[in-house]
Design a protein around this motif. Structure first.
Motif, mmCIF file in Angstrom:
data_model
loop_
_atom_site.group_PDB
_atom_site.id
_atom_site.type_symbol
_atom_site.label_atom_id
_atom_site.label_comp_id
_atom_site.label_asym_id
_atom_site.label_seq_id
_atom_site.Cartn_x
_atom_site.Cartn_y
_atom_site.Cartn_z
ATOM 1 N N SER A 71 0.836 -1.208 0.000
ATOM 2 C CA SER A 71 0.000 0.000 0.000
ATOM 3 C C SER A 71 0.864 1.248 0.000
ATOM 4 O O SER A 71 1.973 1.262 0.550
ATOM 5 C CB SER A 71 -0.919 0.027 1.234
ATOM 6 O OG SER A 71 -1.799 -1.080 1.254
ATOM 7 N N LEU A 72 0.331 2.311 -0.596
ATOM 8 C CA LEU A 72 1.001 3.611 -0.623
ATOM 9 C C LEU A 72 0.047 4.666 -0.095
ATOM 10 O O LEU A 72 -1.077 4.808 -0.595
ATOM 11 C CB LEU A 72 1.423 3.967 -2.047
ATOM 12 C CG LEU A 72 1.962 5.388 -2.259
ATOM 13 C CD1 LEU A 72 3.279 5.585 -1.509
ATOM 14 C CD2 LEU A 72 2.134 5.688 -3.745
ATOM 15 N N ILE A 73 0.484 5.411 0.916
ATOM 16 C CA ILE A 73 -0.268 6.539 1.447
ATOM 17 C C ILE A 73 0.383 7.820 0.947
ATOM 18 O O ILE A 73 1.572 8.053 1.170
ATOM 19 C CB ILE A 73 -0.303 6.532 2.984
ATOM 20 C CG1 ILE A 73 -1.000 5.265 3.506
ATOM 21 C CG2 ILE A 73 -1.017 7.777 3.514
ATOM 22 C CD1 ILE A 73 -0.983 5.130 5.016
ATOM 23 N N ILE A 74 -0.406 8.646 0.273
ATOM 24 C CA ILE A 74 0.089 9.922 -0.252
ATOM 25 C C ILE A 74 -0.442 11.025 0.650
ATOM 26 O O ILE A 74 -1.627 11.347 0.640
ATOM 27 C CB ILE A 74 -0.363 10.135 -1.704
ATOM 28 C CG1 ILE A 74 0.110 8.972 -2.578
ATOM 29 C CG2 ILE A 74 0.175 11.461 -2.242
ATOM 30 C CD1 ILE A 74 -0.453 8.987 -3.979
ATOM 31 N N ASN A 97 1.847 6.838 -10.860
ATOM 32 C CA ASN A 97 2.249 6.011 -12.007
ATOM 33 C C ASN A 97 3.489 5.186 -11.690
ATOM 34 O O ASN A 97 3.592 4.021 -12.089
ATOM 35 C CB ASN A 97 2.484 6.899 -13.231
ATOM 36 C CG ASN A 97 1.188 7.401 -13.846
ATOM 37 O OD1 ASN A 97 0.154 6.728 -13.775
ATOM 38 N ND2 ASN A 97 1.216 8.588 -14.437
ATOM 39 N N GLU A 98 4.436 5.769 -10.965
ATOM 40 C CA GLU A 98 5.608 5.000 -10.529
ATOM 41 C C GLU A 98 5.194 3.862 -9.597
ATOM 42 O O GLU A 98 5.704 2.739 -9.704
ATOM 43 C CB GLU A 98 6.603 5.915 -9.815
ATOM 44 C CG GLU A 98 7.420 6.806 -10.717
ATOM 45 C CD GLU A 98 8.506 6.040 -11.460
ATOM 46 O OE1 GLU A 98 8.740 4.853 -11.147
ATOM 47 O OE2 GLU A 98 9.125 6.630 -12.357
ATOM 48 N N ALA A 99 4.264 4.159 -8.691
ATOM 49 C CA ALA A 99 3.802 3.129 -7.759
ATOM 50 C C ALA A 99 3.149 1.969 -8.502
ATOM 51 O O ALA A 99 3.377 0.794 -8.184
ATOM 52 C CB ALA A 99 2.829 3.733 -6.748
ATOM 53 N N LEU A 100 2.344 2.284 -9.507
ATOM 54 C CA LEU A 100 1.683 1.235 -10.279
ATOM 55 C C LEU A 100 2.691 0.396 -11.052
ATOM 56 O O LEU A 100 2.558 -0.831 -11.150
ATOM 57 C CB LEU A 100 0.651 1.854 -11.226
ATOM 58 C CG LEU A 100 -0.502 2.608 -10.557
ATOM 59 C CD1 LEU A 100 -1.439 3.196 -11.602
ATOM 60 C CD2 LEU A 100 -1.276 1.694 -9.597
ATOM 61 N N LEU A 101 3.728 1.045 -11.584
ATOM 62 C CA LEU A 101 4.785 0.303 -12.280
ATOM 63 C C LEU A 101 5.522 -0.645 -11.337
ATOM 64 O O LEU A 101 6.019 -1.698 -11.770
ATOM 65 C CB LEU A 101 5.782 1.280 -12.908
ATOM 66 C CG LEU A 101 5.297 2.059 -14.135
ATOM 67 C CD1 LEU A 101 6.341 3.098 -14.542
ATOM 68 C CD2 LEU A 101 5.014 1.112 -15.295
ATOM 69 N N HIS A 102 5.586 -0.282 -10.071
ATOM 70 C CA HIS A 102 6.254 -1.121 -9.071
ATOM 71 C C HIS A 102 5.314 -2.164 -8.459
ATOM 72 O O HIS A 102 5.723 -2.904 -7.564
ATOM 73 C CB HIS A 102 6.844 -0.255 -7.961
ATOM 74 C CG HIS A 102 8.126 0.428 -8.350
ATOM 75 N ND1 HIS A 102 8.166 1.549 -9.145
ATOM 76 C CD2 HIS A 102 9.416 0.130 -8.065
ATOM 77 C CE1 HIS A 102 9.423 1.934 -9.323
ATOM 78 N NE2 HIS A 102 10.206 1.085 -8.678
ATOM 79 N N GLY A 103 4.067 -2.197 -8.901
ATOM 80 C CA GLY A 103 3.154 -3.234 -8.441
ATOM 81 C C GLY A 103 2.395 -2.934 -7.166
ATOM 82 O O GLY A 103 1.823 -3.850 -6.555
ATOM 83 N N VAL A 104 2.356 -1.669 -6.733
ATOM 84 C CA VAL A 104 1.569 -1.316 -5.544
ATOM 85 C C VAL A 104 0.098 -1.627 -5.810
ATOM 86 O O VAL A 104 -0.445 -1.265 -6.855
ATOM 87 C CB VAL A 104 1.764 0.170 -5.187
ATOM 88 C CG1 VAL A 104 0.817 0.591 -4.069
ATOM 89 C CG2 VAL A 104 3.215 0.436 -4.780
ATOM 90 N N TRP A 145 -9.180 11.567 -10.785
ATOM 91 C CA TRP A 145 -8.206 10.787 -11.559
ATOM 92 C C TRP A 145 -7.904 9.451 -10.871
ATOM 93 O O TRP A 145 -7.868 8.402 -11.524
ATOM 94 C CB TRP A 145 -6.931 11.614 -11.733
ATOM 95 C CG TRP A 145 -5.866 10.936 -12.540
ATOM 96 C CD1 TRP A 145 -5.805 10.815 -13.900
ATOM 97 C CD2 TRP A 145 -4.698 10.279 -12.035
ATOM 98 N NE1 TRP A 145 -4.674 10.134 -14.273
ATOM 99 C CE2 TRP A 145 -3.972 9.794 -13.144
ATOM 100 C CE3 TRP A 145 -4.195 10.073 -10.745
ATOM 101 C CZ2 TRP A 145 -2.775 9.103 -13.017
ATOM 102 C CZ3 TRP A 145 -2.997 9.383 -10.610
ATOM 103 C CH2 TRP A 145 -2.308 8.910 -11.725
ATOM 104 N N LEU A 146 -7.729 9.490 -9.564
ATOM 105 C CA LEU A 146 -7.442 8.262 -8.822
ATOM 106 C C LEU A 146 -8.611 7.277 -8.877
ATOM 107 O O LEU A 146 -8.427 6.072 -9.080
ATOM 108 C CB LEU A 146 -7.110 8.588 -7.366
ATOM 109 C CG LEU A 146 -5.768 9.269 -7.098
ATOM 110 C CD1 LEU A 146 -5.689 9.745 -5.654
ATOM 111 C CD2 LEU A 146 -4.614 8.317 -7.394
ATOM 112 N N LEU A 147 -9.807 7.786 -8.684
ATOM 113 C CA LEU A 147 -10.983 6.910 -8.656
ATOM 114 C C LEU A 147 -11.295 6.317 -10.022
ATOM 115 O O LEU A 147 -12.042 5.337 -10.119
ATOM 116 C CB LEU A 147 -12.192 7.676 -8.119
ATOM 117 C CG LEU A 147 -12.097 8.088 -6.644
ATOM 118 C CD1 LEU A 147 -13.263 8.979 -6.254
ATOM 119 C CD2 LEU A 147 -12.039 6.860 -5.732
ATOM 120 N N ALA A 148 -10.718 6.872 -11.082
ATOM 121 C CA ALA A 148 -10.931 6.343 -12.430
ATOM 122 C C ALA A 148 -9.875 5.316 -12.828
ATOM 123 O O ALA A 148 -9.997 4.684 -13.883
ATOM 124 C CB ALA A 148 -10.935 7.488 -13.444
#
Length: 282
Positions: A71-74, A97-104, A145-148
């Protein structure tokens, strides 16, 4: 063991990190400066230096270590970017986008009830959002954007006015005269409740969720801040009250109804900044 990265180890992020460590989470985090990063490490946290410029400015190996989590908390308020809201929005998107590339697999974005206008109304999660400020517009753009996003669990947590250790809005009002809006209701939430709510969202992941955090009781500003000044031995502020004062109330009971969350501080009169708290004990 569950793992989480907290981008923004500040007034809220640092005690959150220490609490999650205590309850068994593997916790990582970031600061914007090398000095801040070293301070976090000296406090027992795995920390890395990350800046959003708005590109994600970090050592590649450090970024890989930071984002190797579930998980990532921003938790980065727009004010830290000097209200350059366009850079703020792009920075958050680049980080995600970096987090998604890393599999978060799970994102939790800390937003604010400032997305709602200063108008007479009672605001729930389903209420129409009409930002009046650049910051409000930026936060709402990020929320949408996040919810989409597809293929990732995402939570949005909108916080009301914050109170906690060494932080209470009465300190900025003490001794002031002729303050307008004495009949307005306060919308506040305690740091402890923010931390407990974030822990709950981490532990009960859902696909897409949006919650407010705002204490259930909303006393009038004039009554509330006069009493707080007395309790904290500050000069009392003087308010001007009028029947036409804004009646803007932000409700935070959806998380109670859906996730059985229990506010530790439902009454703002209980929110004293010098109170000893578990989250600040070693």
């Amino acid at each position: 063991m569950n793992s989480v990265a907290i981008v923004g180890l500040g007034w809220l992020g640092f005690p959150l990190a220490k609490h999650l460590q205590r309850v068994g989470w593997t916790v990582k985090g970031s600061k914007r400066t090398h000095e801040g990063t070293e301070s976090m490490r000296l406090n027992g946290l795995e920390a890395y230096c990350v800046q959003l410029t708005p590109e994600v400015d970090a050592d590649p190996d450090d970024l890989n270590e930071l984002l190797s989590v579930d998980s990532l908390i921003i938790n980065i308020p727009p004010s830290q970017y000097f209200f350059d809201t366009r850079s703020y929005v792009e920075g958050i998107k680049n980080l995600v986008n970096e987090a998604l590339l890393h599999g978060v697999q799970h994102l939790l974005f800390i937003s604010s009830t400032s997305v709602f206008p200063q108008k007479d109304s009672e605001y729930h999660e389903e209420s129409a959002v009409e930002p009046e400020s650049d910051v409000g517009h930026a936060l709402y753009e990020i929320e949408n954007w996040l919810l989409a996003l597809n293929g990732v669990d995402c939570d949005i947590l909108r916080l009301a006015g914050l109170i906690g250790i060494d932080r209470h809005p009465v300190s900025h009002l003490a001794g002031r005269q002729q303050i307008k809006g004495g009949n307005q209701a306060v919308n506040l939430v305690h740091q402890t409740d923010c931390i407990l709510a974030m822990q709950l969202l981490l532990e009960t992941r859902g696909y897409k969720r949006l919650y407010h955090l705002s204490a259930p009781q909303h006393p009038k500003r004039a009554d509330y801040y006069k009493k707080m000044a007395q309790l904290l031995a500050l000069d009392e502020p003087h308010f001007v009250t009028d029947e036409t004062d804004l009646q803007r109330i932000v409700h935070g009971n959806k998380i109670v109804q859906e996730l059985d969350f229990d506010y530790a501080y439902p009454d703002p009169y209980q929110m004293l900044p010098q109170a000893e708290q578990y989250f600040h004990q070693d």
